[in-house]
Design an enzyme around this catalytic site. Structure first.
Site, PDB file in Angstrom:
ATOM      1  N   TYR A  71       0.509  -1.213   0.034  1.00 55.12           N
ATOM      2  CA  TYR A  71      -0.308  -0.027  -0.101  1.00 55.12           C
ATOM      3  C   TYR A  71       0.563   0.956  -0.270  1.00 55.12           C
ATOM      4  O   TYR A  71       0.224   2.115  -0.774  1.00 55.12           O
ATOM      5  CB  TYR A  71      -0.981   0.123   0.954  1.00 55.12           C
ATOM      6  CG  TYR A  71      -2.575  -1.008   0.532  1.00 55.12           C
ATOM      7  CD1 TYR A  71      -3.267  -1.088   0.128  1.00 55.12           C
ATOM      8  CD2 TYR A  71      -2.080  -2.424   1.075  1.00 55.12           C
ATOM      9  CE1 TYR A  71      -4.162  -1.863  -0.415  1.00 55.12           C
ATOM     10  CE2 TYR A  71      -2.801  -3.330   1.278  1.00 55.12           C
ATOM     11  CZ  TYR A  71      -3.856  -3.082  -0.077  1.00 55.12           C
ATOM     12  OH  TYR A  71      -4.863  -3.913   0.200  1.00 55.12           O
ATOM     13  N   GLY A 102     -16.387   0.037 -15.613  1.00 58.20           N
ATOM     14  CA  GLY A 102     -14.961  -0.697 -15.020  1.00 58.20           C
ATOM     15  C   GLY A 102     -14.828  -1.469 -14.502  1.00 58.20           C
ATOM     16  O   GLY A 102     -13.975  -1.302 -13.328  1.00 58.20           O
ATOM     17  N   GLN A 124     -15.605   0.873  -6.092  1.00 55.92           N
ATOM     18  CA  GLN A 124     -14.579   0.502  -4.967  1.00 55.92           C
ATOM     19  C   GLN A 124     -13.410   0.334  -4.892  1.00 55.92           C
ATOM     20  O   GLN A 124     -12.527   0.094  -4.889  1.00 55.92           O
ATOM     21  CB  GLN A 124     -14.730  -1.515  -6.038  1.00 55.92           C
ATOM     22  CG  GLN A 124     -16.797  -1.934  -6.412  1.00 55.92           C
ATOM     23  CD  GLN A 124     -16.302  -3.392  -7.047  1.00 55.92           C
ATOM     24  OE1 GLN A 124     -15.964  -4.308  -6.602  1.00 55.92           O
ATOM     25  NE2 GLN A 124     -16.969  -3.156  -8.503  1.00 55.92           N
ATOM     26  N   SER A 138     -14.735  -6.049 -13.213  1.00 53.96           N
ATOM     27  CA  SER A 138     -15.200  -7.126 -13.191  1.00 53.96           C
ATOM     28  C   SER A 138     -16.242  -8.049 -12.993  1.00 53.96           C
ATOM     29  O   SER A 138     -16.598  -8.752 -13.734  1.00 53.96           O
ATOM     30  CB  SER A 138     -13.551  -8.047 -13.223  1.00 53.96           C
ATOM     31  OG  SER A 138     -13.826  -8.184 -12.134  1.00 53.96           O
ATOM     32  N   ARG A 150       1.300   1.575  -3.899  1.00 52.07           N
ATOM     33  CA  ARG A 150       0.331   2.491  -3.997  1.00 52.07           C
ATOM     34  C   ARG A 150      -0.301   4.002  -3.923  1.00 52.07           C
ATOM     35  O   ARG A 150      -0.654   4.581  -4.998  1.00 52.07           O
ATOM     36  CB  ARG A 150      -1.174   1.901  -3.548  1.00 52.07           C
ATOM     37  CG  ARG A 150      -1.546  -0.041  -3.853  1.00 52.07           C
ATOM     38  CD  ARG A 150      -1.852  -0.522  -5.250  1.00 52.07           C
ATOM     39  NE  ARG A 150      -0.984  -0.486  -5.997  1.00 52.07           N
ATOM     40  CZ  ARG A 150       0.548  -1.110  -5.950  1.00 52.07           C
ATOM     41  NH1 ARG A 150       0.157  -1.703  -5.222  1.00 52.07           N
ATOM     42  NH2 ARG A 150       1.355  -1.263  -6.870  1.00 52.07           N
ATOM     43  N   VAL A 162     -10.471   2.708  -4.497  1.00 54.34           N
ATOM     44  CA  VAL A 162      -9.790   3.397  -3.023  1.00 54.34           C
ATOM     45  C   VAL A 162      -9.667   4.406  -3.422  1.00 54.34           C
ATOM     46  O   VAL A 162      -8.834   5.368  -2.342  1.00 54.34           O
ATOM     47  CB  VAL A 162      -8.467   2.244  -2.791  1.00 54.34           C
ATOM     48  CG1 VAL A 162      -9.915   1.243  -2.128  1.00 54.34           C
ATOM     49  CG2 VAL A 162      -7.797   2.261  -2.915  1.00 54.34           C
ATOM     50  N   ASP A 163      -9.126   4.959  -4.608  1.00 53.91           N
ATOM     51  CA  ASP A 163      -8.416   6.675  -4.866  1.00 53.91           C
ATOM     52  C   ASP A 163      -9.942   7.711  -4.852  1.00 53.91           C
ATOM     53  O   ASP A 163     -10.931   7.046  -4.082  1.00 53.91           O
ATOM     54  CB  ASP A 163      -7.969   6.965  -6.222  1.00 53.91           C
ATOM     55  CG  ASP A 163      -9.274   6.692  -7.083  1.00 53.91           C
ATOM     56  OD1 ASP A 163     -10.202   6.571  -7.280  1.00 53.91           O
ATOM     57  OD2 ASP A 163      -8.922   5.566  -7.931  1.00 53.91           O
ATOM     58  N   HIS A 202     -14.527  -1.066  -0.604  1.00 54.09           N
ATOM     59  CA  HIS A 202     -12.778  -1.032   0.272  1.00 54.09           C
ATOM     60  C   HIS A 202     -12.140  -0.132   0.095  1.00 54.09           C
ATOM     61  O   HIS A 202     -11.268  -0.713   0.296  1.00 54.09           O
ATOM     62  CB  HIS A 202     -12.750  -1.428  -0.801  1.00 54.09           C
ATOM     63  CG  HIS A 202     -13.848  -3.029  -1.665  1.00 54.09           C
ATOM     64  ND1 HIS A 202     -13.268  -3.023  -3.225  1.00 54.09           N
ATOM     65  CD2 HIS A 202     -14.670  -3.452  -1.340  1.00 54.09           C
ATOM     66  CE1 HIS A 202     -14.347  -3.733  -3.214  1.00 54.09           C
ATOM     67  NE2 HIS A 202     -15.243  -4.142  -2.528  1.00 54.09           N
TER      68      HIS A 202
HETATM   69  N1  APR Z   1     -12.855   1.897 -18.403  1.00 57.33           N
HETATM   70  C1  APR Z   1     -13.617   1.334 -17.958  1.00 57.33           C
HETATM   71  N2  APR Z   1     -13.358  -0.096 -17.778  1.00 57.33           N
HETATM   72  C2  APR Z   1     -12.051  -0.570 -18.090  1.00 57.33           C
HETATM   73  C3  APR Z   1     -10.819   0.743 -18.522  1.00 57.33           C
HETATM   74  C4  APR Z   1     -11.712   1.876 -19.206  1.00 57.33           C
HETATM   75  N3  APR Z   1     -10.696   2.272 -19.383  1.00 57.33           N
HETATM   76  N4  APR Z   1      -9.780  -0.427 -19.126  1.00 57.33           N
HETATM   77  C5  APR Z   1     -10.202  -1.864 -17.854  1.00 57.33           C
HETATM   78  N5  APR Z   1     -11.498  -1.434 -18.171  1.00 57.33           N
HETATM   79  C6  APR Z   1     -11.957  -2.310 -17.125  1.00 57.33           C
HETATM   80  C7  APR Z   1     -11.703  -3.951 -17.522  1.00 57.33           C
HETATM   81  O1  APR Z   1     -11.519  -4.656 -17.776  1.00 57.33           O
HETATM   82  C8  APR Z   1     -12.712  -4.328 -16.610  1.00 57.33           C
HETATM   83  O2  APR Z   1     -13.530  -5.393 -16.539  1.00 57.33           O
HETATM   84  O3  APR Z   1     -12.668  -2.726 -15.580  1.00 57.33           O
HETATM   85  C9  APR Z   1     -11.863  -4.068 -15.080  1.00 57.33           C
HETATM   86  C10 APR Z   1     -11.712  -3.901 -14.097  1.00 57.33           C
HETATM   87  O4  APR Z   1     -11.538  -5.448 -13.428  1.00 57.33           O
HETATM   88  P1  APR Z   1     -10.665  -5.543 -12.069  1.00 57.33           P
HETATM   89  O5  APR Z   1      -9.297  -5.336 -12.305  1.00 57.33           O
HETATM   90  O6  APR Z   1     -11.274  -6.818 -11.123  1.00 57.33           O
HETATM   91  O7  APR Z   1     -11.302  -4.282 -10.889  1.00 57.33           O
HETATM   92  P2  APR Z   1     -12.526  -4.028 -10.097  1.00 57.33           P
HETATM   93  O8  APR Z   1     -13.642  -5.003 -10.700  1.00 57.33           O
HETATM   94  O9  APR Z   1     -12.452  -2.585  -9.429  1.00 57.33           O
HETATM   95  O10 APR Z   1     -11.974  -4.985  -8.976  1.00 57.33           O
HETATM   96  C11 APR Z   1     -12.535  -4.861  -7.630  1.00 57.33           C
HETATM   97  O11 APR Z   1     -10.936  -6.454  -6.227  1.00 57.33           O
HETATM   98  O12 APR Z   1      -8.643  -6.475  -5.932  1.00 57.33           O
HETATM   99  C12 APR Z   1     -10.632  -6.448  -5.384  1.00 57.33           C
HETATM  100  O13 APR Z   1     -10.594  -4.677  -3.489  1.00 57.33           O
HETATM  101  C13 APR Z   1     -10.184  -5.279  -5.129  1.00 57.33           C
HETATM  102  O14 APR Z   1     -11.886  -3.229  -4.908  1.00 57.33           O
HETATM  103  C14 APR Z   1     -11.261  -4.109  -6.006  1.00 57.33           C
HETATM  104  C15 APR Z   1     -12.085  -5.293  -6.260  1.00 57.33           C
END
Ligand code: APR
Length: 241
Positions: free
Chosen positions: A60, A179, A93, A181, A63, A95-96, A111
């Site tokens: 962190y 944005g 979700q 997954s 980060r 943290v920024d 989060h």
């Molecule tokens: N604009 C929109 N979405 C985008 C972009 C973009 N420019 N670039 C990538 N993405 C999408 C990816 O296609 C993906 O579906 O953002 C998503 C990111 O997914 P993850 O990396 O899994 O992030 P997130 O869903 O926020 O993770 C959830 O998991 O690791 C923990 O605590 C952490 O808050 C986080 C949580």
């Protein structure tokens, strides 16, 4: 003072790491994402903290160094402007603090928040990060005499803001996912709390599915371009404002 009118349609956004990707912050699960180079159980779980707290703090601390200089992107800014037409709640979700810095007035962090610390003893009292407490080390103490840690909800910990997030979602007239997954629970389960008649949009360059709302309308674009298109579609659809 909150100037948002309660009579306006309630637009709720669930954002994830992709929301901040165009601000230069890494996502987690993309091929170049943060988890590609780290073991999540080591650096972002409560078990990892018990095993090796300095390893978690180092993750962190890094980060925070990356976060310096990141600014809100056009997607964040357009969402804040939607407050002129909607009652907007952002459930993030992330943290920024890029939604807040773009001007969004109601942001629920699921989060935690990177630029705050808390003690291991008290999950509710937070301390803003100062130059002295930005890089944390084992042995740095909070005012309550226990170890300082970042104000982050790790895997294996409760998500205290789920209740306000569920309440916002249940009252949503329009729900927009940006944005994420949708792989992490309980955040991903929020879609299950949307009303059946509440349209759900999803903005992401990759296809993302939700078993709760298989009928969601995907705008397969990055955050800035996708929110621009969303605004365009909303302007054309009178019943949504
Ligand atoms: N604009 C929109 N979405 C985008 C972009 C973009 N420019 N670039 C990538 N993405 C999408 C990816 O296609 C993906 O579906 O953002 C998503 C990111 O997914 P993850 O990396 O899994 O992030 P997130 O869903 O926020 O993770 C959830 O998991 O690791 C923990 O605590 C952490 O808050 C986080 C949580």
């Amino acid at each position: 003072m909150n100037t948002q009118s309660p009579k306006r349609p309630h637009l709720v956004v669930l954002s994830g790491a992709g929301m901040s990707a165009e601000s230069g912050l890494s996502t987690f699960r993309d091929s170049d994402g943060l988890w590609a180079g780290h073991d999540v159980q080591e650096v972002a779980s409560i078990e990892g903290w018990y095993r090796d707290p300095q390893c978690v703090l180092d993750f962190y601390n890094q980060r925070r160094r990356e976060f310096v200089g990141a600014d809100p992107n056009e997607g964040h800014r357009l969402l804040s402007r939607l407050e002129d037409y909607y009652r907007v709640t952002i459930v993030t979700q992330n943290v920024d603090d890029l939604h807040e810095r773009a001007g969004s007035s109601r942001v629920i962090h699921l989060h935690g928040e990177l630029m705050k610390n808390r003690s291991v003893r008290d999950p509710y009292t937070t301390y803003p990060v100062t130059p002295d407490t930005s890089a944390l080390h084992v042995g740095d103490m909070a005012p309550d005499g226990s170890q300082l840690r970042p104000f982050i909800v790790w895997f294996g910990e409760e998500v205290p803001n789920m209740i306000p997030a569920i309440e916002a979602t249940e009252g949503a007239d329009l729900f927009v996912v940006i944005g994420t997954s949708l792989e992490v629970y309980p955040a991903a389960a929020l879609l299950g709390y949307t009303r059946r008649d509440c349209p759900v949009f999803l903005i992401d360059p990759k296809p993302v599915h939700s078993t709760y709302r298989p009928d969601l309308i995907q705008i397969q674009k990055g955050a800035s371009e996708g929110v621009r298109e969303l605004c365009h579609r909303l302007r054309q659809t009178k019943e949504w404002g």
